[in-house]
Write a protein that holds these residues in place. Structure first.
Motif, PDB file in Angstrom:
ATOM      1  N   ASN A   7       0.814  -1.212   0.000  1.00  0.00           N
ATOM      2  CA  ASN A   7       0.000   0.000   0.000  1.00  0.00           C
ATOM      3  C   ASN A   7       0.850   1.266   0.000  1.00  0.00           C
ATOM      4  OD1 ASN A   7      -2.449  -1.442   0.129  1.00  0.00           O
ATOM      5  ND2 ASN A   7      -2.145  -1.734   2.317  1.00  0.00           N
ATOM      6  N   GLY A   8       2.148   1.117  -0.137  1.00  0.00           N
ATOM      7  CA  GLY A   8       3.024   2.272  -0.032  1.00  0.00           C
ATOM      8  C   GLY A   8       3.361   2.903  -1.366  1.00  0.00           C
ATOM      9  N   LEU A   9       4.038   4.029  -1.267  1.00  0.00           N
ATOM     10  CA  LEU A   9       4.479   4.774  -2.438  1.00  0.00           C
ATOM     11  C   LEU A   9       5.977   5.036  -2.352  1.00  0.00           C
ATOM     12  CD1 LEU A   9       1.654   7.479  -2.575  1.00  0.00           C
ATOM     13  CD2 LEU A   9       1.868   5.442  -4.015  1.00  0.00           C
ATOM     14  N   ILE A  10       6.571   5.251  -3.499  1.00  0.00           N
ATOM     15  CA  ILE A  10       7.975   5.649  -3.600  1.00  0.00           C
ATOM     16  C   ILE A  10       7.999   7.069  -4.143  1.00  0.00           C
ATOM     17  CG2 ILE A  10      10.187   5.193  -4.721  1.00  0.00           C
ATOM     18  CD1 ILE A  10       9.125   2.275  -5.109  1.00  0.00           C
ATOM     19  N   LEU A  11       8.747   7.942  -3.492  1.00  0.00           N
ATOM     20  CA  LEU A  11       8.922   9.314  -3.957  1.00  0.00           C
ATOM     21  C   LEU A  11      10.279   9.430  -4.638  1.00  0.00           C
ATOM     22  CD1 LEU A  11       8.284  12.364  -4.126  1.00  0.00           C
ATOM     23  CD2 LEU A  11       9.206  12.566  -1.789  1.00  0.00           C
ATOM     24  N   ALA A  22       9.584  15.746  -9.396  1.00  0.00           N
ATOM     25  CA  ALA A  22       9.232  14.836  -8.310  1.00  0.00           C
ATOM     26  C   ALA A  22       8.100  13.951  -8.792  1.00  0.00           C
ATOM     27  CB  ALA A  22       8.808  15.614  -7.070  1.00  0.00           C
ATOM     28  N   ALA A  23       8.159  12.687  -8.421  1.00  0.00           N
ATOM     29  CA  ALA A  23       7.117  11.750  -8.844  1.00  0.00           C
ATOM     30  C   ALA A  23       6.857  10.720  -7.759  1.00  0.00           C
ATOM     31  CB  ALA A  23       7.533  11.052 -10.138  1.00  0.00           C
ATOM     32  N   LEU A  24       5.619  10.298  -7.681  1.00  0.00           N
ATOM     33  CA  LEU A  24       5.211   9.226  -6.777  1.00  0.00           C
ATOM     34  C   LEU A  24       4.872   7.999  -7.607  1.00  0.00           C
ATOM     35  CD1 LEU A  24       2.842  11.169  -4.363  1.00  0.00           C
ATOM     36  CD2 LEU A  24       5.069  10.160  -3.784  1.00  0.00           C
ATOM     37  N   PHE A  25       5.402   6.850  -7.180  1.00  0.00           N
ATOM     38  CA  PHE A  25       5.153   5.580  -7.848  1.00  0.00           C
ATOM     39  C   PHE A  25       4.628   4.588  -6.835  1.00  0.00           C
ATOM     40  CE2 PHE A  25       8.600   7.693 -10.051  1.00  0.00           C
ATOM     41  CZ  PHE A  25       8.228   7.588 -11.382  1.00  0.00           C
ATOM     42  N   GLY A  30       3.996   1.812 -11.124  1.00  0.00           N
ATOM     43  CA  GLY A  30       3.012   2.687 -11.762  1.00  0.00           C
ATOM     44  C   GLY A  30       3.123   4.122 -11.263  1.00  0.00           C
ATOM     45  N   LEU A  31       3.035   5.053 -12.187  1.00  0.00           N
ATOM     46  CA  LEU A  31       3.084   6.472 -11.832  1.00  0.00           C
ATOM     47  C   LEU A  31       1.777   6.875 -11.177  1.00  0.00           C
ATOM     48  CD1 LEU A  31       4.582   9.213 -11.997  1.00  0.00           C
ATOM     49  CD2 LEU A  31       3.466   9.545 -14.219  1.00  0.00           C
TER      50      LEU A  31
END
Length: 87
Positions: A7-11, A22-25, A30-31
């Protein structure tokens, strides 16, 4: 995949020569959201280029603010940072 990463995101943050990206995946690659904040370099002399560190910090703040309108930042589980060599 464990509960923390499923359930997490990568910044991802890229401090470039003329823009901060900056992007969250998600953990599947997936973007989720992205932001690009452009800035100018200071050229006070011929063949001389400078950057104001406050511009970098303010650009990061702006990008994060844009990202949080699309995703919950408390879901970030990892951060990757990239910068051009001289920054």
């Amino acid at each position: 995949m464990n509960k923390l990463t499923s359930n997490g995101l990568i910044l991802g943050i890229d401090l470039g020569t003329t823009a901060l990206k900056a992007a969250l995946f998600d953990f599947n690659g997936g973007l989720v959201a992205d932001a690009t904040i452009e800035y100018c370099l200071l050229t006070s002399k011929t063949n001389w280029v400078e950057a104001d560190p406050d511009v970098y910090l303010n650009s990061l703040r702006t990008a994060i603010s844009q990202l949080k309108s699309s995703a919950a930042l408390d879901s970030i589980r990892a951060i990757g940072f990239s910068a051009q060599g001289e920054t």
